[in-house]
Design a protein around this motif. Structure first.
Motif, mmCIF file in Angstrom:
data_model
loop_
_atom_site.group_PDB
_atom_site.id
_atom_site.type_symbol
_atom_site.label_atom_id
_atom_site.label_comp_id
_atom_site.label_asym_id
_atom_site.label_seq_id
_atom_site.Cartn_x
_atom_site.Cartn_y
_atom_site.Cartn_z
ATOM 1 N N ARG A 30 28.924 123.846 56.430
ATOM 2 C CA ARG A 30 27.627 125.131 56.531
ATOM 3 C C ARG A 30 26.509 124.781 57.273
ATOM 4 N N SER A 31 27.092 122.953 57.756
ATOM 5 C CA SER A 31 25.633 122.202 58.033
ATOM 6 C C SER A 31 26.504 121.731 59.754
ATOM 7 N N VAL A 32 25.550 121.733 60.251
ATOM 8 C CA VAL A 32 26.399 121.381 62.531
ATOM 9 C C VAL A 32 25.096 120.615 62.536
ATOM 10 N N SER A 33 24.710 119.691 62.440
ATOM 11 C CA SER A 33 23.766 118.547 63.776
ATOM 12 C C SER A 33 24.500 118.135 65.035
ATOM 13 N N TRP A 34 23.400 118.005 65.786
ATOM 14 C CA TRP A 34 23.740 117.543 67.463
ATOM 15 C C TRP A 34 22.579 116.374 67.120
ATOM 16 N N TYR A 35 23.693 115.459 68.349
ATOM 17 C CA TYR A 35 23.580 114.019 68.806
ATOM 18 C C TYR A 35 23.036 113.546 70.182
ATOM 19 N N GLN A 36 22.234 112.910 70.354
ATOM 20 C CA GLN A 36 22.696 112.265 71.871
ATOM 21 C C GLN A 36 22.459 111.303 71.636
ATOM 22 N N GLN A 37 23.854 110.379 72.419
ATOM 23 C CA GLN A 37 23.972 109.948 72.696
ATOM 24 C C GLN A 37 23.757 108.550 74.451
ATOM 25 N N THR A 38 23.436 107.778 74.479
ATOM 26 C CA THR A 38 23.066 107.149 75.925
ATOM 27 C C THR A 38 23.426 105.946 75.418
ATOM 28 N N PRO A 39 23.116 104.778 76.404
ATOM 29 C CA PRO A 39 23.083 103.327 76.433
ATOM 30 C C PRO A 39 22.217 103.121 76.426
ATOM 31 N N GLN A 41 19.187 104.556 75.591
ATOM 32 C CA GLN A 41 18.761 105.041 73.533
ATOM 33 C C GLN A 41 20.231 104.567 72.497
ATOM 34 N N GLY A 42 20.764 105.086 72.782
ATOM 35 C CA GLY A 42 21.676 104.495 71.523
ATOM 36 C C GLY A 42 21.984 106.439 71.416
ATOM 37 N N LEU A 43 22.339 106.546 69.727
ATOM 38 C CA LEU A 43 22.620 107.725 69.183
ATOM 39 C C LEU A 43 20.911 108.422 68.348
ATOM 40 N N GLN A 44 20.918 109.301 69.551
ATOM 41 C CA GLN A 44 19.426 110.550 68.770
ATOM 42 C C GLN A 44 19.364 111.543 68.043
ATOM 43 N N PHE A 45 18.580 111.956 66.981
ATOM 44 C CA PHE A 45 19.006 113.336 66.448
ATOM 45 C C PHE A 45 18.466 114.137 67.253
ATOM 46 N N LEU A 46 19.004 114.940 67.338
ATOM 47 C CA LEU A 46 18.896 116.468 67.437
ATOM 48 C C LEU A 46 18.255 118.047 67.479
ATOM 49 N N PHE A 47 19.084 118.102 66.423
ATOM 50 C CA PHE A 47 18.611 119.369 65.430
ATOM 51 C C PHE A 47 19.785 119.199 64.589
ATOM 52 N N GLU A 48 19.527 119.979 63.163
ATOM 53 C CA GLU A 48 19.860 120.441 62.017
ATOM 54 C C GLU A 48 20.214 121.860 61.656
ATOM 55 N N TYR A 49 21.673 122.136 62.006
ATOM 56 C CA TYR A 49 21.699 123.767 61.164
ATOM 57 C C TYR A 49 22.048 123.708 59.971
ATOM 58 N N PHE A 50 21.842 124.617 59.234
ATOM 59 C CA PHE A 50 22.292 125.415 57.904
ATOM 60 C C PHE A 50 22.109 126.947 58.172
ATOM 61 N N SER A 51 23.381 126.934 57.694
ATOM 62 C CA SER A 51 23.140 128.806 56.876
ATOM 63 C C SER A 51 22.538 129.041 58.048
ATOM 64 N N GLU A 52 22.803 128.996 59.447
ATOM 65 C CA GLU A 52 21.942 129.451 60.848
ATOM 66 C C GLU A 52 20.743 129.463 61.049
ATOM 67 N N THR A 53 20.043 128.553 60.146
ATOM 68 C CA THR A 53 18.258 128.483 59.858
ATOM 69 C C THR A 53 18.819 126.424 60.505
ATOM 70 N N GLN A 54 17.634 126.571 61.998
ATOM 71 C CA GLN A 54 17.246 125.038 61.526
ATOM 72 C C GLN A 54 16.762 124.731 60.812
ATOM 73 N N ARG A 55 17.061 123.906 60.158
ATOM 74 C CA ARG A 55 16.466 122.587 58.366
ATOM 75 C C ARG A 55 15.634 121.722 59.072
ATOM 76 N N ASN A 56 16.266 120.851 60.895
ATOM 77 C CA ASN A 56 15.075 119.816 61.081
ATOM 78 C C ASN A 56 15.514 119.660 62.921
ATOM 79 N N LYS A 57 14.369 119.061 62.746
ATOM 80 C CA LYS A 57 14.823 118.873 64.777
ATOM 81 C C LYS A 57 14.134 117.341 65.608
ATOM 82 N N GLY A 58 14.920 117.174 65.778
ATOM 83 C CA GLY A 58 13.949 115.538 66.648
ATOM 84 C C GLY A 58 13.169 115.260 67.149
ATOM 85 N N ASN A 59 13.485 114.115 67.735
ATOM 86 C CA ASN A 59 11.810 113.867 69.010
ATOM 87 C C ASN A 59 12.279 114.340 70.268
#
Lengths: 112, 114
Positions: A30-39, A41-59
């Protein structure tokens, strides 16, 4: 069990356009997270959703948004694309907090 | 330095040798996970170690966690050319001040020479 799938795998867009990426999690996750990876900045957290709600957001700026549907599938949208948005966008799903994440193959976005 | 910083940044060894990678982090964690990534593809989960665990094994992989030193190590024994990849640690810090912390390290690029 089928793994995490992401579509499309490759995408080329022009600066100023918008893009929508899709992610289908592993069945039962039920949890889906998104990440951006660039040479740079590396791997950076975008946001996470759980049961249709955004649980957290990156910068990241508000141009980056997402949503999750009732079947746990998730989409990420980037509006007014900039050259610096060129990256590998990775989606990950997990059963819940504290469990391991399983990543999809990623969507390679190129902004020209 | 950032949370989840790996050391060394790059490592080159001969097939059959052992490879050790280290990860240091700054804040308290619920668990720490190690991932492998082959050449710009998706990440593959290797091992999850919880904060109350000190060591975990999975096949040729051994992970240790020292919460007092805020560090973890990944040991790959009897390395193979197929182990060539980038290895990342990720710390799951749970919710702190209303913010959920899941942070990846900078990664170690491992090259195993045949």
């Amino acid at each position: 069990k089928a793994g995490v799938t992401q579509t499309p795998r490759y995408l080329i867009k022009t600066r100023g356009q918008q893009v929508t990426l899709s992610c289908s999690p592993i069945s039962g996750h039920r949890s889906v997270s998104w990440y951006q990876q660039t040479p740079g900045q590396g791997l950076q957290f975008l946001f996470e959703y759980f049961s249709e709600t955004q649980r957290n957001k990156g910068n990241f700026p508000g141009r980056f948004s997402g949503r999750q549907f009732s079947n746990s599938r998730s989409e990420m949208n980037v509006s007014t694309l900039e050259l610096g948005d060129s990256a590998l966008y990775l989606c990950a799903s997990r059963y819940g907090q504290g469990y391991e994440q399983y990543f999809g193959p990623g969507t390679r976005l190129t902004v020209t | 330095s950032q949370q989840g910083e790996e050391d060394p940044q790059a490592l080159s060894i001969q097939e059959g040798e052992n490879a050790t990678m280290n990860c240091s982090y700054k804040t308290s964690i619920n668990n720490l996970q190690w991932y492998r990534q082959n050449s710009g593809r998706g990440l593959v989960h290797l091992i999850l170690i919880r904060s109350n665990e000190r060591e975990k094994h999975s096949g040729r992989l051994r992970v240790t966690l020292d919460t007092s030193k805020k560090s973890s190590s990944l040991l790959i024994t009897a390395s193979r050319a197929a182990d060539t990849a980038s290895y990342f640690c990720a710390t799951d810090g749970g919710f702190t001040s209303g913010t959920y912390k899941y942070i990846f390290g900078t990664g170690t690029r491992l090259k195993v020479l045949a």
